[in-house]
Scaffold this motif. Sequence first.
Motif, PDB file in Angstrom:
ATOM      1  N   ASP A 128       0.854  -1.208   0.000  1.00 45.36           N
ATOM      2  CA  ASP A 128       0.000   0.000   0.000  1.00 45.36           C
ATOM      3  C   ASP A 128       0.880   1.245   0.000  1.00 45.36           C
ATOM      4  O   ASP A 128       1.147   1.852   1.037  1.00 45.36           O
ATOM      5  CB  ASP A 128      -0.897  -0.015   1.245  1.00 45.36           C
ATOM      6  CG  ASP A 128      -1.986   1.046   1.188  1.00 45.36           C
ATOM      7  OD1 ASP A 128      -1.991   1.845   0.233  1.00 45.36           O
ATOM      8  OD2 ASP A 128      -2.821   1.076   2.111  1.00 45.36           O
ATOM      9  N   PHE A 130      -0.508   4.552   1.539  1.00 40.48           N
ATOM     10  CA  PHE A 130      -1.148   4.330   2.832  1.00 40.48           C
ATOM     11  C   PHE A 130      -1.296   5.618   3.632  1.00 40.48           C
ATOM     12  O   PHE A 130      -2.358   5.860   4.234  1.00 40.48           O
ATOM     13  CB  PHE A 130      -0.339   3.300   3.649  1.00 40.48           C
ATOM     14  CG  PHE A 130      -0.832   3.124   5.055  1.00 40.48           C
ATOM     15  CD1 PHE A 130      -2.038   2.481   5.318  1.00 40.48           C
ATOM     16  CD2 PHE A 130      -0.104   3.621   6.130  1.00 40.48           C
ATOM     17  CE1 PHE A 130      -2.504   2.325   6.611  1.00 40.48           C
ATOM     18  CE2 PHE A 130      -0.562   3.464   7.432  1.00 40.48           C
ATOM     19  CZ  PHE A 130      -1.753   2.816   7.678  1.00 40.48           C
ATOM     20  N   THR A 147      -6.315  -1.868   0.717  1.00 46.44           N
ATOM     21  CA  THR A 147      -5.310  -1.108   1.462  1.00 46.44           C
ATOM     22  C   THR A 147      -4.895  -1.890   2.701  1.00 46.44           C
ATOM     23  O   THR A 147      -5.501  -2.910   3.054  1.00 46.44           O
ATOM     24  CB  THR A 147      -5.873   0.255   1.886  1.00 46.44           C
ATOM     25  OG1 THR A 147      -6.960   0.021   2.806  1.00 46.44           O
ATOM     26  CG2 THR A 147      -6.382   1.032   0.686  1.00 46.44           C
ATOM     27  N   LYS A 183      -2.755   6.697  11.658  1.00 44.80           N
ATOM     28  CA  LYS A 183      -2.154   5.831  10.654  1.00 44.80           C
ATOM     29  C   LYS A 183      -1.063   4.949  11.260  1.00 44.80           C
ATOM     30  O   LYS A 183      -0.967   3.754  10.947  1.00 44.80           O
ATOM     31  CB  LYS A 183      -1.557   6.686   9.535  1.00 44.80           C
ATOM     32  CG  LYS A 183      -2.572   7.292   8.585  1.00 44.80           C
ATOM     33  CD  LYS A 183      -3.115   6.236   7.630  1.00 44.80           C
ATOM     34  CE  LYS A 183      -3.952   6.868   6.535  1.00 44.80           C
ATOM     35  NZ  LYS A 183      -4.478   5.854   5.593  1.00 44.80           N
TER      36      LYS A 183
END
Length: 865
Positions: free
Chosen positions: A214, A217, A247, A283
Amino acid sequence: MSTAITNFGKTYGGYQVKTANTKKVVQFVRTEPTGTKIFRLAKKTLFYGFLLSLILTIAGVAAFFYFYSQYSAIVDSRINSGFWHSRAGVYSAPFVLRKDQKTTPENVVELLRRAGYVEGAAKDEIWNGNFSVNGETIEINTKNYSTGKTETAQIELKNNRIASITDGQNTLDEFKIEPELLTGRTETKRGRNHVLKYEDIPQNLRNAILTAEDRRFFEHRGIDPQGILRAISANYQKGAIRQGGSTITQQLVKNTFLSPERSFSRKFSEAFLSLALERRMLKEEIFTLYCNEIYLGQYGLTGIHGVEQAARAYFDKDLKDLTLEESAAIAAMIKNPTRFAPHKNAAEANMRREWIIAKMAELNLVPAQEAEIAAKSELKLAKPKTNNQTVAPYFVDSATKELNEKFSTDYLNTNFNNRIYTTIDTHLQNLAEQSVSRQLAALDKVYAKSGLKMQATLIAIDPQTGHILAMVGGRDYNDSQFNRATDARRQPGSTFKPFVYAAALERGMTPVTVYNDAPMEFQFYNQKNYKPANYGDSYSNKTISLKTALAKSSNVVAVKTAVDAGLENVARKAGEFGFENVEPYPSMPLGTIEVTPLQLAAAYCAFANGGKRVEPTFIDKIVSVEDETVYSSVQSNRQIINPRTAYMITDMLTAVVERGTASKADGALGKDVVFAGKTGSSKDGWFVGYTPNLVTVAWIGVDDNEDIRATGGEVALPLWVDFMKSVVQTRPEFGGESFPMPKGLIEVTIDPETGMTADSYCPQSEKVVVTSGMVSGVRCFKHQPMPDSYTASNDAVPNYQIPNETVVQPVVYENTEIEPKNEAESSNKESVQPQNSVPATRKPEIKKTFVEDYENQDSKSEKEK
């Protein structure tokens, strides 16, 4: 002529003309151009189309927010109950730190990390908690999800022992930490793992994973439209599905929230859950959870979960020491752990690894020169560990089997959101594995020339609940997955004798009942005589009490006791203890039936818990995703023997340790820990011992049932002592200073030759616990001094002298004839109902072939020390 023009009809766009003279009406119709008509129709279509689109948009937005709110509630609920805490899978029992427990700061830290705690500051709704270390003081923060509050404890250690536990204000006796995950939502066993923080993951490994899985991301919000379009284009060009658009967030959601099924509904849920998860978590947190959870294949018999375990398993390195090519190899396996595993498919694994390195250089994530060197470097794999690194693999197999038997087959794969809490104590399990390893290493030296490969089993069980706390099923799970603890059926030898004496006490005998410990022959109707022998043909040739007979493991007294109590009564009582297929053969009291170590451990629990039958269990409870307990193990607590009988047997078994066949272990657990137990020797070696709070079985043997030519006291007892010493030193709560004595019992001192109350004239005495009603005022008369009225002479024999009992004639059991149906049946069956036994409900039949085999066999089941 005058005319008048009026509208004929707006709808048709025409007019009518009327003349004045004739009043004649002339109608003219106006025709609309074709282009105008189409335009008007298109205009109308657009209007209705716009109206419909507006309605659909409003409905779509409403539906989106409806589903988003629904899935957001799921994510919120999951995170509020602890993302790490609420993962589906199979767990150990919670671990409890207690005051005075022997341990080290390093051991506590290791335990916390394996249980999902991270060092330093951390969000408590993601991890199970966090901790900090300051010298010998460890501060632990755990989120209590039932109250929503964070509980804090300061653990202070001194001299490798927990000196104190406080919550900042009050002193605590104990502090509970979260259980350890044993398997995920499949039956793949997990190795011993630690929870990582984002900072623990090296930069090269982060970049390799992002490149492979990903790249955008940190730019998208859970779903990547560009990635989806790129995957569609690539798949179209290849003519097959070669890329996916998922993802990292979607992969994490799939692995933790959803089933692995391929369906539109799952992808729909996955998308909304990903959007909701990105709203609640950073994240870095999502990426860290992903790196902790991702499945990375199987190496040996160990399932690899998480990048840290992959580094240890495949390369025998810490994460921080991984090279670029090793980081790329781990990232390559994420897509397909089987196809791109370097030890299974080196060619394809190398191609994907090199592609990842090249892509990293193209994206300027690594210098081109370094990437070129890494791509050409040979990948060096570590050898799979010979000592299995999974957590309690034999136990996990048995727990999974119990799940499938109680509920449905493949339970873990059909109940993805449930958390299964098992009974295993991972600390005791580690101690058990270490003890088994040490004892087998010692025995390997002894049996090196014979070529025998010893196997061992160790089971520890809570006698009150039946919870199996530790279980080792063999030498090496990688070598053999056969669980000897649950599946190996072997003769228990003299460890069966306590059940014979328990049946006898229930039938009215007492521990002070005496029998002659001398060669004895039993004659049954129409059968060969049966003549059991003590181990090594060693006899005391004097009368001994049942307590001494059990301590010395006298075979002849055990058989005589069983016959007098009724062989069928003994067999029936053994069945109540949980043994199967117990037949009333005359050799049965010597442990010639077959049992598993687990059955034996569960049966001994009745002696430790006051006479109650327990069903051994691997599963404590099951909790749903809504945090509701859907199953909880409950013991029936069926009383199978009187509590007084249980205590008297325990008192008899303490003599085994104090002065009997297990005397080498006397005092081995310290002066403050009492325990009882029994050795056993057939072709294998056994020892079953218990404290007031723990029953443990140790077994040593070989898989082909060959005679190891050693007693239980020689091979199994050392294993038991090694394990139990470690247990009571580190976990004092499993010891105990005394067994609680029920009411109605009293300890008396008897003469072991007569069973009567001893006095100062008796040359020997022993203390025995009996029921209060059995105590009499009769004192031993055998050893009283000669009355003055008698003159010592060869002819002078006092009238109270008892006959010499050291010479015993065959004991004949008559009046037990069972009418045979035919001559063949008569030759193969015996009746063994003794004349002087308590009547049984039916007369047992004995197979002649079994008796003959037993008389001719050369095992030690009759010869226990």
